[in-house]
Design a protein around this motif. Structure first.
Motif, PDB file in Angstrom:
ATOM      1  N   PRO A 182       0.868  -0.976   0.300  1.00  0.00           N
ATOM      2  CA  PRO A 182       0.193  -0.380   0.039  1.00  0.00           C
ATOM      3  C   PRO A 182       0.630   1.286   0.107  1.00  0.00           C
ATOM      4  CG  PRO A 182      -0.294  -1.029   2.051  1.00  0.00           C
ATOM      5  CD  PRO A 182       0.512  -1.809   0.999  1.00  0.00           C
ATOM      6  N   THR A 183       0.274   2.326  -1.249  1.00  0.00           N
ATOM      7  CA  THR A 183       1.378   3.440  -0.331  1.00  0.00           C
ATOM      8  C   THR A 183      -0.467   4.763  -0.989  1.00  0.00           C
ATOM      9  OG1 THR A 183       2.309   4.766  -2.254  1.00  0.00           O
ATOM     10  CG2 THR A 183       1.603   3.706  -2.426  1.00  0.00           C
ATOM     11  N   VAL A 184      -0.046   5.777  -0.903  1.00  0.00           N
ATOM     12  CA  VAL A 184      -0.912   6.568  -1.071  1.00  0.00           C
ATOM     13  C   VAL A 184      -0.880   7.297  -2.477  1.00  0.00           C
ATOM     14  CG1 VAL A 184      -0.920   8.091   1.629  1.00  0.00           C
ATOM     15  CG2 VAL A 184       0.434   8.846  -0.503  1.00  0.00           C
TER      16      VAL A 184
ATOM     17  N   VAL B 167      -9.082  11.315  -5.054  1.00  0.00           N
ATOM     18  CA  VAL B 167      -8.830  10.694  -4.218  1.00  0.00           C
ATOM     19  C   VAL B 167      -7.328  10.706  -3.289  1.00  0.00           C
ATOM     20  CG1 VAL B 167     -10.438   8.746  -3.667  1.00  0.00           C
ATOM     21  CG2 VAL B 167      -8.832   8.244  -5.600  1.00  0.00           C
ATOM     22  N   ILE B 168      -7.047  11.873  -3.647  1.00  0.00           N
ATOM     23  CA  ILE B 168      -5.331  12.328  -3.086  1.00  0.00           C
ATOM     24  C   ILE B 168      -5.538  12.121  -1.846  1.00  0.00           C
ATOM     25  CG2 ILE B 168      -5.909  15.209  -2.506  1.00  0.00           C
ATOM     26  CD1 ILE B 168      -3.230  15.522  -3.727  1.00  0.00           C
ATOM     27  N   GLY B 169      -4.380  11.269  -1.063  1.00  0.00           N
ATOM     28  CA  GLY B 169      -3.643  11.140  -0.197  1.00  0.00           C
ATOM     29  C   GLY B 169      -4.251   9.777   0.101  1.00  0.00           C
ATOM     30  N   ARG B 170      -5.417   9.216  -0.128  1.00  0.00           N
ATOM     31  CA  ARG B 170      -6.131   7.864   0.521  1.00  0.00           C
ATOM     32  C   ARG B 170      -5.148   6.369   0.040  1.00  0.00           C
ATOM     33  NH1 ARG B 170      -8.740   4.005   1.101  1.00  0.00           N
ATOM     34  NH2 ARG B 170     -10.660   3.730   1.047  1.00  0.00           N
ATOM     35  N   LYS B 171      -5.080   5.161   1.041  1.00  0.00           N
ATOM     36  CA  LYS B 171      -4.379   4.663   1.108  1.00  0.00           C
ATOM     37  C   LYS B 171      -4.956   3.986   0.191  1.00  0.00           C
ATOM     38  CE  LYS B 171      -2.555   1.859   4.244  1.00  0.00           C
ATOM     39  NZ  LYS B 171      -2.365   0.511   6.265  1.00  0.00           N
TER      40      LYS B 171
ATOM     41  N   GLU C 274      -3.997  -8.016   5.374  1.00  0.00           N
ATOM     42  CA  GLU C 274      -4.853  -7.032   6.174  1.00  0.00           C
ATOM     43  C   GLU C 274      -4.689  -5.409   5.922  1.00  0.00           C
ATOM     44  OE1 GLU C 274      -7.849  -8.923   6.703  1.00  0.00           O
ATOM     45  OE2 GLU C 274      -7.195 -10.279   6.102  1.00  0.00           O
ATOM     46  N   THR C 275      -3.749  -4.929   4.668  1.00  0.00           N
ATOM     47  CA  THR C 275      -4.045  -2.808   5.301  1.00  0.00           C
ATOM     48  C   THR C 275      -4.548  -2.222   4.442  1.00  0.00           C
ATOM     49  OG1 THR C 275      -1.950  -3.289   3.988  1.00  0.00           O
ATOM     50  CG2 THR C 275      -1.319  -3.759   5.988  1.00  0.00           C
ATOM     51  N   PHE C 276      -5.087  -2.722   3.970  1.00  0.00           N
ATOM     52  CA  PHE C 276      -5.640  -2.607   2.437  1.00  0.00           C
ATOM     53  C   PHE C 276      -7.177  -2.704   2.504  1.00  0.00           C
ATOM     54  CE2 PHE C 276      -4.904  -5.869   0.022  1.00  0.00           C
ATOM     55  CZ  PHE C 276      -5.299  -5.470  -1.212  1.00  0.00           C
ATOM     56  N   ASP C 277      -7.878  -1.710   1.453  1.00  0.00           N
ATOM     57  CA  ASP C 277      -9.767  -1.975   1.222  1.00  0.00           C
ATOM     58  C   ASP C 277      -9.589  -1.054   0.201  1.00  0.00           C
ATOM     59  OD1 ASP C 277     -10.273   0.772   2.574  1.00  0.00           O
ATOM     60  OD2 ASP C 277     -11.713   0.159   3.375  1.00  0.00           O
TER      61      ASP C 277
END
Lengths: 244, 244
Positions: free
Chosen positions: A16-18, A24-28, A76-79
């Motif tokens: 994951p990154t931003v 959606v700027i900044g979204r994980k 499990e870190t992203f959605d």
């Protein structure tokens, strides 16, 4: 669709990154970058997806294989998953990936210039149409773009438009886009013409200057009123580095 | 309400400029900054609104007077106004300003820590609740915050939550907020502890480093999944300068 047509040419898969741009700027998020484009923008920051220089990195993957790799990478870190290109709208087979994401409760974002329609556009949570300004060297097909916007609006999909701006002509083009589609949330983004610089610290003053230039221009405009003005945030942090 | 209660203590009024934070980052907007706060955050970047140092700049204005000044400043260039503080939620009289904006088709944004309710919260287009983490020195009243979130959700208002993060404890607090209100769009923002620096160029490396630190932390988190990670974009451009 044949099994082969269902495979997706994947160039990069990371996160994951931003998200560094737009609505959606900044979204994980995780990133899937597809290969192939119908455009040849002069300042493309992902030319390796279409100019042949990255052809050895292309892998033909099924939706299921992509999903497996995303889960192996992100656990499990992203959605949220962002699909970028190239122009992913060239790939009918992406519909299956988007469905697979939905089944797992994972949101999707996708950016495309708006030169081709796909029925799976309706299923994208955060869809960005980014028509390219004169400095790109590309010509917008307004009939195609009108048709895409109309189709999206007919199902009240959530989408936005974004135009990268390098100069005064691009700014005029951006105003034209905004006035043509006044009800669509609109983002203007400061262009990065400094694609060869590898040291983020040296790029920063240039990027800040370009962003300030664009802010100054837009603040005085009576045409560009209902707009967001943004930089490419990831280049402020990571410069032109790939895979972040 | 008496005529006096209807007046709004205005500290600053400027724009158009870009919103530098949160859910409407990049939005072209006018700013109205009100005076007075029920909090005393250790790192407040607008302490002049409550510590007495700016008391000579406070003007008691009616909604109509504020609207006139906004139009004199921004003319035909804007359709969005951000109300900030201090804590604007202390001012019942703001309801009249928000109504006046709506009548002219101008959208409104407002940020408050979520320590007080006002019925006009329902009328704000882009409302941000920003509960303050441990590093602020303030204690969150969760009952009050629960009540505010419940009231907003009962009318399906569009709002988000945002927490500024300076350190590991703040990060734990942010995760607690996100897990307590999982359906509310959530933003974490890198804190700026460098409030005395006046030269933007000297601040930039510090701000980029803090943003990278926060990204790194959030990317590994399984609790902070459905989040946006953002800097205070205006400080990257203008440093600690007021009125931009």
């Amino acid at each position: 669709m044949s099994d082969n047509a269902k495979r997706i040419p994947v160039m990069e898969l990371f996160g994951p990154t931003v998200q560094g741009e737009g609505m959606v700027i900044g979204r994980k998020t995780m990133f899937v970058r597809t290969a192939g484009c119908d455009y040849r923008c002069s300042w493309c920051d992902s030319a390796f997806t279409w100019d042949g220089s990255g052809k050895d990195d292309i892998r033909m993957l099924t939706a299921e294989e992509i999903m497996k790799e995303l889960l192996a990478l992100g656990g499990e870190t992203f959605d949220h998953v962002t699909i970028s290109g190239g122009n992913p709208a060239l790939l009918p087979g992406l519909g299956e990936l988007i469905e697979a994401l939905q089944e797992r409760g994972i949101r999707s974002a996708l950016e495309t210039q708006g030169s081709r329609w796909q029925d799976w556009f309706w299923d994208i949570d955060d869809l960005t149409l980014s028509p390219k300004p004169p400095s790109s060297g590309m010509a917008t097909d307004w009939e195609v773009l009108d048709d895409i916007v109309g189709k999206l609006q007919s199902k009240s999909s959530s989408f936005c438009m974004k135009t990268v701006v390098f100069d005064e002509l691009d700014l005029e083009y951006a105003a034209f886009v905004h006035l043509r589609y006044p009800s669509v949330p609109f983002y203007v983004q400061a262009g990065n013409a400094n694609l060869q610089e590898t040291e983020p610290a040296r790029m920063l003053p240039y990027l800040v200057e370009r962003y300030e230039w664009l802010i100054e221009k837009v603040m005085h405009s009576t045409e560009l009123r209902s707009v967001h003005v943004l930089p490419q945030l990831h280049t402020w942090v990571w410069g032109n580095k790939k895979g972040v």
